[in-house]
Design a protein around this motif. Structure first.
Motif, PDB file in Angstrom:
ATOM      1  N   THR A   1      18.735  60.238  13.066  1.00 36.16           N
ATOM      2  CA  THR A   1      19.878  61.156  13.092  1.00 36.16           C
ATOM      3  C   THR A   1      20.957  60.698  14.055  1.00 36.16           C
ATOM      4  O   THR A   1      22.136  60.558  13.689  1.00 36.16           O
ATOM      5  CB  THR A   1      19.413  62.571  13.477  1.00 36.16           C
ATOM      6  OG1 THR A   1      18.429  63.006  12.549  1.00 36.16           O
ATOM      7  CG2 THR A   1      20.577  63.550  13.478  1.00 36.16           C
ATOM      8  N   TYR A   2      20.567  60.462  15.302  1.00 34.25           N
ATOM      9  CA  TYR A   2      21.547  60.098  16.323  1.00 34.25           C
ATOM     10  C   TYR A   2      22.032  58.666  16.145  1.00 34.25           C
ATOM     11  O   TYR A   2      23.247  58.408  16.150  1.00 34.25           O
ATOM     12  CB  TYR A   2      20.930  60.272  17.714  1.00 34.25           C
ATOM     13  CG  TYR A   2      21.879  60.010  18.851  1.00 34.25           C
ATOM     14  CD1 TYR A   2      22.627  61.040  19.402  1.00 34.25           C
ATOM     15  CD2 TYR A   2      22.032  58.730  19.380  1.00 34.25           C
ATOM     16  CE1 TYR A   2      23.508  60.804  20.451  1.00 34.25           C
ATOM     17  CE2 TYR A   2      22.912  58.485  20.424  1.00 34.25           C
ATOM     18  CZ  TYR A   2      23.643  59.526  20.961  1.00 34.25           C
ATOM     19  OH  TYR A   2      24.514  59.279  21.987  1.00 34.25           O
ATOM     20  N   ALA A   3      21.089  57.726  15.983  1.00 32.81           N
ATOM     21  CA  ALA A   3      21.451  56.310  15.972  1.00 32.81           C
ATOM     22  C   ALA A   3      21.978  55.849  14.612  1.00 32.81           C
ATOM     23  O   ALA A   3      23.055  55.262  14.529  1.00 32.81           O
ATOM     24  CB  ALA A   3      20.245  55.465  16.392  1.00 32.81           C
ATOM     25  N   VAL A   4      21.220  56.107  13.535  1.00 30.96           N
ATOM     26  CA  VAL A   4      21.584  55.549  12.230  1.00 30.96           C
ATOM     27  C   VAL A   4      22.719  56.346  11.582  1.00 30.96           C
ATOM     28  O   VAL A   4      23.774  55.791  11.246  1.00 30.96           O
ATOM     29  CB  VAL A   4      20.348  55.496  11.308  1.00 30.96           C
ATOM     30  CG1 VAL A   4      20.746  54.960   9.929  1.00 30.96           C
ATOM     31  CG2 VAL A   4      19.260  54.625  11.918  1.00 30.96           C
TER      32      VAL A   4
ATOM     33  N   GLY B   1      25.446  42.563  21.803  1.00 32.70           N
ATOM     34  CA  GLY B   1      25.395  42.919  23.214  1.00 32.70           C
ATOM     35  C   GLY B   1      24.992  44.363  23.416  1.00 32.70           C
ATOM     36  O   GLY B   1      24.169  44.688  24.281  1.00 32.70           O
ATOM     37  N   THR B   2      25.554  45.253  22.592  1.00 34.49           N
ATOM     38  CA  THR B   2      25.178  46.665  22.700  1.00 34.49           C
ATOM     39  C   THR B   2      23.736  46.896  22.270  1.00 34.49           C
ATOM     40  O   THR B   2      23.066  47.785  22.793  1.00 34.49           O
ATOM     41  CB  THR B   2      26.102  47.535  21.835  1.00 34.49           C
ATOM     42  OG1 THR B   2      25.968  47.150  20.458  1.00 34.49           O
ATOM     43  CG2 THR B   2      27.546  47.374  22.247  1.00 34.49           C
ATOM     44  N   LEU B   3      23.242  46.099  21.304  1.00 35.33           N
ATOM     45  CA  LEU B   3      21.869  46.260  20.836  1.00 35.33           C
ATOM     46  C   LEU B   3      20.860  45.919  21.919  1.00 35.33           C
ATOM     47  O   LEU B   3      19.820  46.562  22.042  1.00 35.33           O
ATOM     48  CB  LEU B   3      21.632  45.380  19.603  1.00 35.33           C
ATOM     49  CG  LEU B   3      20.222  45.402  19.019  1.00 35.33           C
ATOM     50  CD1 LEU B   3      19.889  46.776  18.445  1.00 35.33           C
ATOM     51  CD2 LEU B   3      20.061  44.329  17.942  1.00 35.33           C
ATOM     52  N   THR B   4      21.163  44.919  22.723  1.00 35.45           N
ATOM     53  CA  THR B   4      20.192  44.423  23.701  1.00 35.45           C
ATOM     54  C   THR B   4      20.409  44.963  25.111  1.00 35.45           C
ATOM     55  O   THR B   4      19.497  44.874  25.945  1.00 35.45           O
ATOM     56  CB  THR B   4      20.251  42.885  23.747  1.00 35.45           C
ATOM     57  OG1 THR B   4      21.620  42.462  23.980  1.00 35.45           O
ATOM     58  CG2 THR B   4      19.783  42.290  22.424  1.00 35.45           C
ATOM     59  N   ALA B   5      21.594  45.523  25.394  1.00 41.83           N
ATOM     60  CA  ALA B   5      21.917  45.903  26.772  1.00 41.83           C
ATOM     61  C   ALA B   5      20.950  46.941  27.333  1.00 41.83           C
ATOM     62  O   ALA B   5      20.339  46.732  28.396  1.00 41.83           O
ATOM     63  CB  ALA B   5      23.352  46.425  26.847  1.00 41.83           C
TER      64      ALA B   5
ATOM     65  N   TYR C   1      22.218  52.796  18.068  1.00 39.67           N
ATOM     66  CA  TYR C   1      23.434  53.551  17.769  1.00 39.67           C
ATOM     67  C   TYR C   1      24.681  52.706  18.017  1.00 39.67           C
ATOM     68  O   TYR C   1      25.554  52.563  17.135  1.00 39.67           O
ATOM     69  CB  TYR C   1      23.465  54.824  18.626  1.00 39.67           C
ATOM     70  CG  TYR C   1      24.787  55.546  18.644  1.00 39.67           C
ATOM     71  CD1 TYR C   1      25.306  56.124  17.491  1.00 39.67           C
ATOM     72  CD2 TYR C   1      25.525  55.650  19.819  1.00 39.67           C
ATOM     73  CE1 TYR C   1      26.515  56.796  17.504  1.00 39.67           C
ATOM     74  CE2 TYR C   1      26.741  56.314  19.842  1.00 39.67           C
ATOM     75  CZ  TYR C   1      27.234  56.888  18.690  1.00 39.67           C
ATOM     76  OH  TYR C   1      28.430  57.542  18.707  1.00 39.67           O
ATOM     77  N   LEU C   2      24.784  52.102  19.191  1.00 35.75           N
ATOM     78  CA  LEU C   2      25.948  51.298  19.526  1.00 35.75           C
ATOM     79  C   LEU C   2      26.016  50.044  18.667  1.00 35.75           C
ATOM     80  O   LEU C   2      27.101  49.615  18.251  1.00 35.75           O
ATOM     81  CB  LEU C   2      25.908  50.926  21.011  1.00 35.75           C
ATOM     82  CG  LEU C   2      26.026  52.096  21.989  1.00 35.75           C
ATOM     83  CD1 LEU C   2      25.745  51.637  23.412  1.00 35.75           C
ATOM     84  CD2 LEU C   2      27.403  52.730  21.907  1.00 35.75           C
ATOM     85  N   PHE C   3      24.866  49.446  18.369  1.00 31.78           N
ATOM     86  CA  PHE C   3      24.832  48.250  17.527  1.00 31.78           C
ATOM     87  C   PHE C   3      25.397  48.546  16.138  1.00 31.78           C
ATOM     88  O   PHE C   3      26.208  47.791  15.605  1.00 31.78           O
ATOM     89  CB  PHE C   3      23.395  47.745  17.420  1.00 31.78           C
ATOM     90  CG  PHE C   3      23.221  46.624  16.424  1.00 31.78           C
ATOM     91  CD1 PHE C   3      23.626  45.337  16.735  1.00 31.78           C
ATOM     92  CD2 PHE C   3      22.657  46.864  15.178  1.00 31.78           C
ATOM     93  CE1 PHE C   3      23.473  44.303  15.818  1.00 31.78           C
ATOM     94  CE2 PHE C   3      22.494  45.840  14.253  1.00 31.78           C
ATOM     95  CZ  PHE C   3      22.914  44.559  14.576  1.00 31.78           C
ATOM     96  N   ILE C   4      24.975  49.647  15.542  1.00 28.65           N
ATOM     97  CA  ILE C   4      25.448  49.999  14.196  1.00 28.65           C
ATOM     98  C   ILE C   4      26.948  50.288  14.213  1.00 28.65           C
ATOM     99  O   ILE C   4      27.681  49.869  13.302  1.00 28.65           O
ATOM    100  CB  ILE C   4      24.660  51.202  13.648  1.00 28.65           C
ATOM    101  CG1 ILE C   4      23.210  50.805  13.388  1.00 28.65           C
ATOM    102  CG2 ILE C   4      25.296  51.728  12.361  1.00 28.65           C
ATOM    103  CD1 ILE C   4      22.322  51.954  12.948  1.00 28.65           C
ATOM    104  N   VAL C   5      27.417  50.979  15.253  1.00 27.95           N
ATOM    105  CA  VAL C   5      28.845  51.284  15.346  1.00 27.95           C
ATOM    106  C   VAL C   5      29.678  50.016  15.281  1.00 27.95           C
ATOM    107  O   VAL C   5      30.691  49.941  14.562  1.00 27.95           O
ATOM    108  CB  VAL C   5      29.148  52.059  16.650  1.00 27.95           C
ATOM    109  CG1 VAL C   5      30.654  52.089  16.919  1.00 27.95           C
ATOM    110  CG2 VAL C   5      28.611  53.482  16.559  1.00 27.95           C
TER     111      VAL C   5
END
Length: 496
Positions: free
Chosen positions: A198-201, A440-444, A148-152
């Motif tokens: 739904t939530y992430a993508v 960074g958000t993808l891996t954190a 979710y954060l990575f896509i944002v």
């Protein structure tokens, strides 16, 4: 012809070289002073003779901290020189007024739809881990929020140039619809892949479309007071982070998770309508073509590169406590209601941490303040979260202090990035920076979740997770400090 940047916003690499034969901007965009006869030619020549020795002190709009309380001077056309037409100047920016502050309010509403949910991620993580996704590991659940954060942030690399070229209207409209739809559908999801999509993508793409315009439109109306204006808008994340957890805490036991998220969806719909009515651009569109890939030439500027690396590690640092503080409290003997309240306390501290550092940054330097606040995050994690254990009092102290210290993170780094480039190209430069930070958000959270499961004792896992957050902030502090040193050396009293 190479042009020496005279202020921070003119120091972007892409604006320092003007090819021969480039036509000047249309007359309606020229500063009124430039249309008058030049009666200060001798003054220009005298100031040019001294430009070599003053170049370093003027570069990056640095000045002495003793002068920080004095009003920032507006640069006149004679100070800027006749060749600097492509760069935005201080006189062009309203720096306030009804129209400008309405745009800030519209940006605030769109940020509630994005960062209000991001700051409530710990509630969703705690609920999913004990209900729909109870059979999955912490690391696997963490991927939902990391994606979710990575896509944002990653999709901003495409959104930024579109914003610069076509404005915010369509981006905000489509982003609002996707964010609202994500919350309305989320209550129907039971399986892992359904929650991920739904939530992430869906929610992530909607958030990406809102993120760049929310910051970018402020850069069109504010320059000298940009830190304060962004800080005011960024308090939206804290407001959402206070209201949404308390709302879910009160409503889920009565109405269930599905109707709770639907009500949040309707709240976001109301805010989205306001955002669509108020968010607008002011500057003429950028002439740079819309491109899918990031502009790699920006990384020739080492200050920009260090900022991107700092954003990466800052994302590692901030989202680990935001995501796991509720689970930490529950694992150390506190009930769910008390844990949810802890997240609201953290965001309450973040409210003041978003506004006050932004106000101070305009006076004492954006890079100076973000370096100090990142260092404070290291101190609060090691001094309060590390020894907290099952002490609710110490956890509350950590929530308040870390909320204040970290509140400036997501509000100040866009201002720091904006200090390195022209406002007309802000979307492209900012989106490139957040694209790097998106990894960074993808891996954190997967890394933090994996650390949580190491060792034979649960305490070892929490120790590793806490140290991971502290080390991430320490590296981010070093990166922002390095960018400042490159700009104004080690002069402590310089405002940058």
């Amino acid at each position: 012809m190479t042009i020496t940047p005279q202020n921070a916003d003119d120091s972007c690499l892409i604006n320092q070289t003007v090819p021969t034969g480039v036509m000047s901007p249309p007359s309606e965009y020229l500063d009124e002073k430039k249309q008058l006869p030049n009666q200060n030619q001798n003054q220009n020549q005298n100031s040019t003779s001294h430009s070599g020795e003053d170049q370093e002190s003027q570069k990056g709009r640095s000045r002495s901290i003793e002068d920080a309380t004095a009003p920032l001077p507006s640069s006149s056309s004679s100070d800027r020189g006749d060749d600097n037409d492509n760069n935005d100047d201080d006189d062009d920016f309203p720096e306030g007024g009804l129209a400008a502050w309405l745009v800030v309010f519209g940006s605030f509403c769109s940020m509630v739809c994005l960062y209000g949910l991001i700051n409530s991620v710990a509630v969703f993580e705690s609920y999913f881990s004990t209900h729909q996704l109870a059979g999955y590991s912490s690391s696997t659940i963490g991927w939902v929020f990391s994606v979710y954060l990575f896509i944002v942030f990653f999709f901003g690399v495409q959104v930024g140039p579109i914003f610069d070229r076509h404005g915010p209207r369509l981006l905000v409209a489509v982003g609002s619809l996707l964010v609202v739809a994500s919350q309305l559908i989320l209550g129907l999801c039971e399986e892992y892949y359904q929650i991920l999509l739904t939530y992430a993508v869906l929610g992530g793409i909607g958030g990406a479309l809102l993120n760049v315009p929310a910051y970018g439109v402020i850069a069109h109306f504010f320059k000298r007071r940009r830190g304060m204006a962004v800080g005011v808008a960024a308090t939206a994340g804290s407001v959402g982070g206070i209201v949404f957890p308390l709302f879910l805490q009160a409503v889920i036991p009565k109405l269930g998770f599905a109707w709770s998220t639907r009500i949040i969806g309707f709240i976001l719909l109301f805010l989205s309508v306001i955002a669509n009515l108020l968010v607008r651009s002011r500057l003429p569109p950028s002439t740079h073509p819309v491109r899918i890939l990031p502009d790699w030439t920006l990384f020739k500027d080492l200050k920009f590169t260090l900022c991107c690396v700092g954003v990466w590690f800052m994302e590692w640092g901030i989202f680990t406590p935001l995501t796991y503080i509720v689970s930490y409290a529950a694992a150390h003997g506190q009930d769910a209601n008390a844990a949810y309240t802890l997240l609201s306390i953290l965001n309450a501290g973040s409210f003041f941490g978003r506004f006050l550092p932004g106000f101070l940054a305009d006076r004492f330097g954006r890079f100076n303040v973000i370096t100090i606040t990142n260092a404070l995050c290291v101190v609060t994690i090691l001094a309060f979260w590390l020894p907290a254990g099952d002490s609710r009092a110490l956890l509350i102290v950590f929530a308040v202090t870390f909320g204040f210290a970290s509140g400036s993170n997501l509000g100040l780094y866009p201002v720091c990035i904006g200090q390195l480039c022209d406002a007309r190209d802000y979307g492209r430069v900012y989106s490139t920076a957040v694209m790097i930070g998106s990894f960074g958000t993808l891996t954190a959270l997967p890394i933090a979740g994996a650390l949580l499961e190491i060792g034979s004792d649960e305490r070892q896992g929490w120790l590793a997770l806490i140290l991971f957050a502290a080390l991430s902030y320490a590296i981010a502090t070093s990166c922002f400090l390095g960018a400042r040193v490159l700009a104004v050396s080690w002069r402590v009293k310089e405002v940058y």
